[in-house]
Design an enzyme around this catalytic site. Structure first.
Site, mmCIF file in Angstrom:
data_model
loop_
_atom_site.group_PDB
_atom_site.id
_atom_site.type_symbol
_atom_site.label_atom_id
_atom_site.label_comp_id
_atom_site.label_asym_id
_atom_site.label_seq_id
_atom_site.Cartn_x
_atom_site.Cartn_y
_atom_site.Cartn_z
ATOM 1 N N GLU A 62 -36.820 34.827 5.189
ATOM 2 C CA GLU A 62 -37.950 35.450 5.883
ATOM 3 C C GLU A 62 -38.159 36.907 5.478
ATOM 4 O O GLU A 62 -39.303 37.352 5.304
ATOM 5 C CB GLU A 62 -37.753 35.347 7.401
ATOM 6 C CG GLU A 62 -37.995 33.976 7.985
ATOM 7 C CD GLU A 62 -36.819 33.025 7.796
ATOM 8 O OE1 GLU A 62 -36.954 31.830 8.122
ATOM 9 O OE2 GLU A 62 -35.757 33.490 7.309
ATOM 10 N N PHE A 85 -39.847 29.560 13.512
ATOM 11 C CA PHE A 85 -39.504 29.811 14.912
ATOM 12 C C PHE A 85 -39.540 31.314 15.140
ATOM 13 O O PHE A 85 -39.173 32.087 14.253
ATOM 14 C CB PHE A 85 -38.102 29.277 15.256
ATOM 15 C CG PHE A 85 -37.981 27.785 15.220
ATOM 16 C CD1 PHE A 85 -38.294 27.014 16.328
ATOM 17 C CD2 PHE A 85 -37.546 27.141 14.082
ATOM 18 C CE1 PHE A 85 -38.185 25.634 16.299
ATOM 19 C CE2 PHE A 85 -37.428 25.759 14.034
ATOM 20 C CZ PHE A 85 -37.750 24.998 15.150
ATOM 21 N N PHE A 88 -36.746 33.568 14.065
ATOM 22 C CA PHE A 88 -36.590 33.921 12.657
ATOM 23 C C PHE A 88 -37.393 35.166 12.290
ATOM 24 O O PHE A 88 -37.198 35.745 11.226
ATOM 25 C CB PHE A 88 -37.010 32.754 11.766
ATOM 26 C CG PHE A 88 -36.247 31.470 12.014
ATOM 27 C CD1 PHE A 88 -35.087 31.455 12.770
ATOM 28 C CD2 PHE A 88 -36.700 30.267 11.493
ATOM 29 C CE1 PHE A 88 -34.391 30.271 13.004
ATOM 30 C CE2 PHE A 88 -36.016 29.085 11.711
ATOM 31 C CZ PHE A 88 -34.852 29.091 12.475
ATOM 32 N N HIS A 131 -33.577 28.545 19.791
ATOM 33 C CA HIS A 131 -34.848 27.971 19.348
ATOM 34 C C HIS A 131 -35.819 27.758 20.511
ATOM 35 O O HIS A 131 -36.731 26.940 20.403
ATOM 36 C CB HIS A 131 -34.620 26.636 18.635
ATOM 37 C CG HIS A 131 -33.883 26.753 17.343
ATOM 38 N ND1 HIS A 131 -32.511 26.875 17.282
ATOM 39 C CD2 HIS A 131 -34.328 26.781 16.063
ATOM 40 C CE1 HIS A 131 -32.141 26.959 16.008
ATOM 41 N NE2 HIS A 131 -33.225 26.912 15.261
#
Length: 344
Positions: A62, A85, A88, A131
């Site tokens: 990322e 998500f 991240f 998450h």
């Protein structure tokens, strides 16, 4: 205006397709967005239409691809990044918070960063503590970023399109639990402005303020308050939290005299706290009860669904807070979420 009834995910896909057809500088990048079409089908079919040069599958890196997109935006392109998500996003926090958000300021206005970052957050069942979070307030604390959290499919389409056309770095935070909900969406180009809330239901006794999926709990609560308690609740969907539509909040609370702010995230250092503070400051003379907050618990999201259901707010909690505000007794609920708990 013609409309079609489609899902939230399809509405975002429609916006991306239209903007890519309209502007050749728009391109997409992220993990599994190409041939797979994204884990929630948002980019389905776009790779086949626009090819690998404009729909780019990235490595699991990322910080790298958000940095690439920030540079591309500064050079005149309009990248749309998908972060799988919201957690991240933290891997790319320096690129988002220290680079994209600040380049316009640090360059004395010489550099613009027309970067759109899409991500999703929230609980849908069994995601666990890493998450299932809602982190909008983390990014709202950084000047230089615009942030939208659409609730309806039509707003998802319109806010994405507005973000892509903006010259500012913009976050559009979607909710996992909304992707396959359906609604009427205008066909063709559709823009929804940032900083303009929507009144989803008119009322006179109490204002319920939500954004993203919490609007659903507000609307459910408003219906039950009217049917079972004779309480008329107005529901305000913020749509964006940066910029925030303060005039609509002030007008609504000035009319009702009471306010309940609802969010999925924990209450400490949160958007709900910010909204409650603004309403208290600007509506002090009109308020007939303290501003209440209905939020998630100040602890990591549990994995077990039975515990998730306790952790996350519900329409019952909104009803309890609203009845307390209007001075009527409420039935006992699983826990009191009318204020954020500082304990862990």
């Amino acid at each position: 205006m013609t409309v079609k009834r489609i899902t939230y995910a399809a509405a975002i896909n429609d916006a991306l397709r239209i903007e890519m057809e309209r502007d050749p500088t728009v391109f997409l990048l992220g993990e599994d967005i190409g041939k797979p079409g994204g884990i929630y089908t948002v980019t389905r079919g776009l790779y086949d239409q626009f090819g690998a040069e404009r729909v780019m599958d990235t490595p699991i890196a990322e910080a790298g691809f958000v940095g690439l997109a920030t540079g591309a935006a500064a050079a005149g392109l309009r990248p749309v990044v998908e972060i799988m998500f919201v957690e991240f996003m933290l891997v790319a926090a320096d690129q988002i918070m220290n680079q994209a958000a600040k380049l316009h300021f640090l360059s004395g206005g010489q550099i613009t960063v027309p970067l759109t970052i899409r991500t999703q957050q929230g609980i849908v069942g069994g995601g666990g503590a890493q998450h299932s979070q809602s982190l909008e307030s983390v990014f709202a604390s950084v000047p230089g970023l615009s942030i939208a959290l659409p609730y309806t499919p039509a707003d998802a389409k319109g806010l994405i399109a507005t973000a892509i056309r903006s010259d500012e770095p913009t976050l559009v935070i979607e909710h996992k639990g909304l992707y396959f909900t359906k609604g009427d969406v205008p066909e063709g180009e559709h823009l929804v402005p940032f900083g303009k809330a929507a009144v989803r239901r008119a009322g006179d006794d109490v204002t319920l303020v939500g954004f993203s999926r919490s609007v659903e709990w507000c609307l459910q609560a408003a219906e039950q308050l009217a049917d079972k308690h004779g309480v008329s609740a107005e529901v305000v969907d913020l749509r964006s939290i940066v910029p925030l539509d303060v005039p609509t909040l002030v007008e609504s609370v000035g009319k009702t005299g009471r306010c309940v702010v609802v969010q999925e995230a924990p209450g400490s250092a949160s958007t709900a706290g910010q909204v409650a503070s603004i309403v208290t400051e600007q509506c002090w003379s009109e308020l007939r009860a303290p501003v209440a907050r209905v939020t998630g618990l100040d602890m990591p999201v549990p994995y077990a669904k039975t515990l998730e259901d306790v952790w996350r707010p519900s329409s019952d909690d909104v009803i309890a807070a609203a009845l307390h505000a209007v001075g009527e007794p409420a039935a006992s609920s699983r826990r009191d979420r009318t204020t954020a708990s500082p304990g862990r």
